[in-house]
Design a protein around this motif. Structure first.
Motif, short mmCIF file in Angstrom:
data_model
loop_
_atom_site.label_atom_id
_atom_site.label_comp_id
_atom_site.label_asym_id
_atom_site.label_seq_id
_atom_site.Cartn_x
_atom_site.Cartn_y
_atom_site.Cartn_z
N ASN A 174 0.79 -1.22 0.05
CA ASN A 174 -0.10 0.07 0.07
C ASN A 174 0.90 1.33 0.01
O ASN A 174 0.78 2.27 -0.67
N LEU A 175 1.93 0.99 0.85
CA LEU A 175 2.95 2.57 0.70
C LEU A 175 3.56 2.63 -0.39
O LEU A 175 3.46 3.71 -0.98
N VAL A 176 3.95 1.58 -1.18
CA VAL A 176 4.41 1.57 -2.45
C VAL A 176 3.50 2.09 -3.41
O VAL A 176 4.15 3.16 -4.32
N GLU A 177 2.26 1.69 -3.51
CA GLU A 177 1.45 2.03 -4.38
C GLU A 177 1.06 3.55 -4.15
O GLU A 177 0.49 4.07 -5.52
N ARG B 274 11.45 -9.92 -1.21
CA ARG B 274 10.90 -10.91 -0.56
C ARG B 274 9.38 -11.07 -1.10
O ARG B 274 8.79 -12.31 -1.70
N TYR B 275 8.60 -9.90 -0.94
CA TYR B 275 7.24 -9.90 -1.51
C TYR B 275 7.04 -9.78 -3.13
O TYR B 275 5.86 -9.58 -3.57
N GLY B 276 8.27 -9.50 -3.76
CA GLY B 276 8.02 -9.45 -5.10
C GLY B 276 7.58 -7.96 -5.52
O GLY B 276 6.88 -7.69 -6.54
N LEU B 277 7.78 -6.84 -4.92
CA LEU B 277 7.30 -5.71 -4.96
C LEU B 277 8.63 -4.85 -5.68
O LEU B 277 9.69 -4.98 -5.40
N THR B 278 8.24 -4.05 -6.53
CA THR B 278 9.04 -2.91 -6.91
C THR B 278 8.51 -1.60 -7.01
O THR B 278 7.35 -1.43 -7.21
N LYS B 279 9.24 -0.58 -7.00
CA LYS B 279 9.02 0.97 -7.43
C LYS B 279 8.68 0.97 -9.03
O LYS B 279 9.55 1.40 -9.68
N GLN B 280 7.41 0.60 -9.49
CA GLN B 280 7.17 0.72 -10.60
C GLN B 280 6.13 1.98 -11.00
O GLN B 280 5.57 2.36 -10.12
N SER B 281 5.95 2.14 -12.25
CA SER B 281 4.96 3.20 -12.66
C SER B 281 3.86 2.45 -13.14
O SER B 281 3.85 1.54 -13.41
N PHE B 282 2.76 3.35 -12.70
CA PHE B 282 1.47 2.59 -13.05
C PHE B 282 0.67 3.40 -14.11
O PHE B 282 1.21 4.45 -14.45
N SER B 283 -0.29 2.44 -14.99
CA SER B 283 -0.77 3.29 -16.00
C SER B 283 -1.65 4.40 -15.60
O SER B 283 -2.32 4.21 -14.42
N THR B 284 -1.51 5.18 -16.52
CA THR B 284 -2.26 6.54 -16.15
C THR B 284 -3.66 6.63 -16.77
O THR B 284 -3.85 6.92 -18.15
N GLN C 6 -2.97 0.33 -9.65
CA GLN C 6 -2.87 0.20 -8.10
C GLN C 6 -3.95 -0.86 -7.79
O GLN C 6 -4.96 -0.69 -8.16
N ARG C 7 -3.49 -1.52 -6.59
CA ARG C 7 -4.53 -2.53 -6.28
C ARG C 7 -5.81 -1.88 -5.76
O ARG C 7 -7.04 -2.39 -5.84
#
Length: 212
Positions: free
Chosen positions: A82-85, A110-120, A157-158
């Protein structure tokens, strides 16, 4: 806590926070869903509250015992995700959780999370893509829909996906909740008198569990 909520114009949820004994050091460790349950549904309000509570200090999360190595901080995936998103920088996430940046990076790995860009996408465009997936796969849950969207090059985002599903397919949500497995209690004459066979069909293959 009342003073912080009043300062941010969120005094309407003060009673709920007081009843649930929510303190500033706990706020940064709450997921978006838990925030919503407390009465804060706006993402900007969640972010402002986390930042303001962080100014009042926070305690490190509890540690889980490990079979090998030192105990590890208990940072739930949903909180970190949630914080990353929500666009927090790694250094800010570390401050909010009162851990080091290296710990944040290790948990993300470990959780497979990355600082990625999201679709606008606008909400209408988002709902259009989600509708297409639901029509083709009407019994899919949140995680499967997210993976199918990513296959189409759409990464949202989720919380935005969850909002869309709640609007477009509330019936499917209730049906999936009713279909969840529940633990069963048996009474038998003795050991090996009764066996419970449980099958789980997942994307990784069929899993057969035998329980005595």
């Amino acid at each position: 806590m009342h003073g912080i909520l009043n300062k941010l114009g969120l005094n309407g949820v003060s009673e709920t926070f007081e009843r649930e004994k929510i303190t500033p050091d706990i706020v940064s460790k709450l997921s978006a869903h838990e925030m919503e349950m407390l009465g804060i549904s706006n993402r900007n309000d969640m972010m402002r509250l986390r930042i303001e509570c962080n100014k009042h200090g926070c305690f490190q999360p509890s540690k889980d015992a490990s079979l090998c190595g030192a105990p590890k901080f208990n940072i739930p995936k949903i909180v970190l995700e949630n914080l990353v998103e929500n666009g927090f920088k790694i250094i800010d996430i570390a401050r909010l959780l009162a851990v080091s940046e290296r710990t944040v990076y290790r948990r993300m790995m470990r959780y497979g999370l990355t600082k990625q860009s999201f679709s606008t996408l606008t909400d209408d465009n988002r709902d259009g893509h989600v509708t297409e997936v639901i029509k083709e796969f009407p019994f899919c849950g949140e995680n499967m829909i997210m993976q199918l969207l990513r296959q189409k090059g759409i990464n949202i985002q989720r919380y935005r996906l969850r909002e869309s599903i709640q609007i477009l397919n509330p019936k499917g949500i209730s049906e999936r909740k009713r279909g969840r497995l529940h633990s069963r209690v048996y009474e038998d004459a003795g050991p090996n008198h009764l066996w419970h066979i449980q099958t789980i069909n997942s994307s990784a293959g069929d899993l057969l569990l035998l329980e005595e």
